[in-house]
Design an enzyme around this catalytic site. Structure first.
Site, PDB file in Angstrom:
ATOM      1  N   HIS A 149      36.250  40.747  40.082  1.00 11.67           N
ATOM      2  CA  HIS A 149      35.993  39.329  39.807  1.00 11.67           C
ATOM      3  C   HIS A 149      35.507  39.164  38.380  1.00 11.67           C
ATOM      4  CE1 HIS A 149      31.515  39.122  39.663  1.00 11.67           C
ATOM      5  NE2 HIS A 149      31.591  40.203  40.431  1.00 11.67           N
ATOM      6  N   CYS A 150      35.647  37.931  37.851  1.00  7.74           N
ATOM      7  CA  CYS A 150      35.108  37.600  36.533  1.00  7.74           C
ATOM      8  C   CYS A 150      34.080  36.492  36.720  1.00  7.74           C
ATOM      9  CB  CYS A 150      36.222  37.200  35.575  1.00  7.74           C
ATOM     10  SG  CYS A 150      37.186  35.782  36.136  1.00  7.74           S
ATOM     11  N   ALA A 151      33.932  35.610  35.743  1.00 10.28           N
ATOM     12  CA  ALA A 151      32.878  34.592  35.811  1.00 10.28           C
ATOM     13  C   ALA A 151      33.117  33.543  36.888  1.00 10.28           C
ATOM     14  CB  ALA A 151      32.734  33.911  34.456  1.00 10.28           C
ATOM     15  N   ARG A 180      36.416  33.723  38.991  1.00 13.84           N
ATOM     16  CA  ARG A 180      37.608  34.003  39.791  1.00 13.84           C
ATOM     17  C   ARG A 180      37.564  35.367  40.465  1.00 13.84           C
ATOM     18  NH1 ARG A 180      41.059  33.962  34.824  1.00 13.84           N
ATOM     19  NH2 ARG A 180      39.054  33.687  33.788  1.00 13.84           N
TER      20      ARG A 180
END
Length: 476
Positions: free
Chosen positions: A26-28, A30
């Site tokens: 995951h990112c910030a 998504r």
């Protein structure tokens, strides 16, 4: 029960089950999936989940927009799925199996410049502030600058250049380091290579045009010009990749017990030589050509057309990932011209997307569930993060996306027609005005008003037209 357990179970089912997940991270905002069979993901069912704000596929990854609570969702998902997450870097490597050549090329380009963006944003803000206090005559009836009447601000102006010079003049060091890091080779060698491109021993790139005589290294049978590549992008990219390729291949044939001595020497020395004799001059020509074409396209009599097309098409480019190429062009323009007229249009496009969402908030002001998605998306978009707005709202309804593209195109035409230039890449939303050259700030503010007003009004108008059509179809 964990907060997102139910949605996590359903998402696992809708992406094709555990066996269809090659990697997940995951990112910030998504969840990022690398799927063995991307077609098995049921997009409609996934987007129907309450905690999901949209989906899209980019760079070989199926991405599910969750929002600011993505880290909590991710933890619940990996627990429900019974799988181990991976780092973003590992996910990117796994995803490359789903990409074609062009997608891999663009992904590599993006990975080079992404680590440099925080420094470039800071540099742009510093240059903008220095211009305000050092170039604009604000005092004594418009005859003197702040620096001219204040020793303190004169000192601040001089001190800040220490940081600005480190960021922009020595940009090749950052590029060659980033390439070494991305390619998994020795990062200190990448840093040293970058330093050899901007060493004080060399004639500064900015002084080449006015130099009466260019110093050379004289080898007797040949002479090599001692030219620096301050702020140059293409020479640094070419040299950085050559170093990485040489190091990887030499390491394969050199015995491990002497590799620490032999590999760095045989990688770095030939790379520096080739960089100054072949790659540097070629890269300079390529970079100058790109800058010339883009700048002249934007300042020619057809500049308005180029601006309109770019302003209209930038948001769709974000969907494809092709927008990453603009970083290299912006940096090249900054090196050649001391600023970029391309980046202001990018900031305006982001603002326009946020404004279309703002209109949707107004349209759906009585829908509490919709507001939970649209309000955070609008805020993040105005601060430069467009994915929640674009994929969670605008593309979902289509007409807000088109309204935003139209507003972006109109604002871009005004920006280019007025000659607006930015000092550097900045925050791609409302704070972007801080990176604009001071003499263009008022004009850019007008462009921002257009990028806010036009998408807002158009979205509402298109919404009413859609409502009329829907009503007519029901009556028919």
């Amino acid at each position: 029960m964990a907060k997102f357990s139910n949605d996590a179970k359903l998402l696992l089912e809708y992406v094709g089950g555990k066996e269809n997940i090659s990697a997940v991270t995951h990112c910030a905002t998504r969840m990022r999936f690398v799927l063995a069979e991307p077609k098995e993901a049921d997009v409609k069912k996934i987007e129907s989940l309450k905690s999901v704000k949209g989906t899209f596929t980019q760079a070989g990854q199926f991405q599910v927009i969750i929002g600011n609570e993505v880290s909590i969702f991710y933890n619940d998902f990996v627990e429900v799925a019974g799988i181990d997450g991976v780092s973003k870097e590992q996910a990117k490597v796994a995803a490359k199996g789903n990409m074609n050549f062009m997608q891999r090329l663009l992904a590599n380009l993006a990975e080079i410049f992404t680590p440099l963006i925080p420094a470039l944003v800071v540099g742009g803000l510093i240059l903008g502030f220095r211009n305000v206090i050092g170039d604009i005559k604000l005092l004594d009836g418009g005859t003197k600058t702040i620096v001219e009447v204040s020793q303190f601000w004169s000192g601040v102006h001089s001190f800040l250049w220490l940081i600005g010079e480190a960021i922009f003049h020595f940009l090749p060091v950052g590029i060659t380091w980033s390439i070494s890091k991305k390619m998994g080779t020795t990062q200190i060698l990448g840093i040293i290579l970058g330093i050899t491109l901007v060493s004080p021993q060399l004639l500064n790139a900015y002084a080449v045009a006015g130099a009466k005589e260019i110093p050379v290294w004289n080898f007797g049978f040949a002479q090599v010009q001692m030219i620096g590549y301050q702020a140059q992008v293409i020479p640094a990219i070419l040299a950085g990749f050559l170093l990485a390729i040489l190091e990887k291949n030499i390491r394969k044939v050199i015995p491990e017990y002497i590799s620490m001595i032999v590999v760095p020497f045989l990688s770095l020395v030939p790379t520096v030589l080739i960089a100054h004799t072949v790659l540097g001059p070629i890269g300079w020509k390529i970079g100058s050509g790109i800058s010339y074409v883009v700048y002249n396209a934007l300042t020619s009599s057809f500049g308005w057309l180029f601006a309109a097309v770019f302003g209209f098409a930038y948001a769709p480019l974000v969907i494809t990932g092709l927008h990453h190429m603009t970083n290299a062009i912006d940096l090249q323009l900054m090196g050649q011209l001391g600023g970029t007229n391309l980046w202001p249009m990018i900031a305006l496009s982001n603002i326009a997307q946020g404004s279309a969402v703002l209109a949707m908030i107004f349209i759906n002001r009585h829908d509490e569930e919709e507001k939970q998605v649209s309000i955070p998306a609008c805020i993040s978009c105005y601060l430069g993060v467009t994915e929640p707005a674009m994929f969670g709202i605008n593309l979902k309804y289509i007409y807000p996306f088109l309204a935003a593209m139209t507003g972006s195109a109109i604002a871009a035409v005004i920006s280019v027609g007025s000659g607006v230039m930015a000092n550097s890449i900045g925050v791609g939303g409302l704070p972007g005005i801080l990176s604009i050259k001071p003499q263009f700030m008022l004009t850019f503010a007008l462009c921002m008003v257009v990028a806010i007003a036009v998408p807002f009004v158009l979205t509402i108008a298109l919404s009413k037209r859609k409502a009329i059509k829907d009503k007519a179809s029901l009556n028919g």
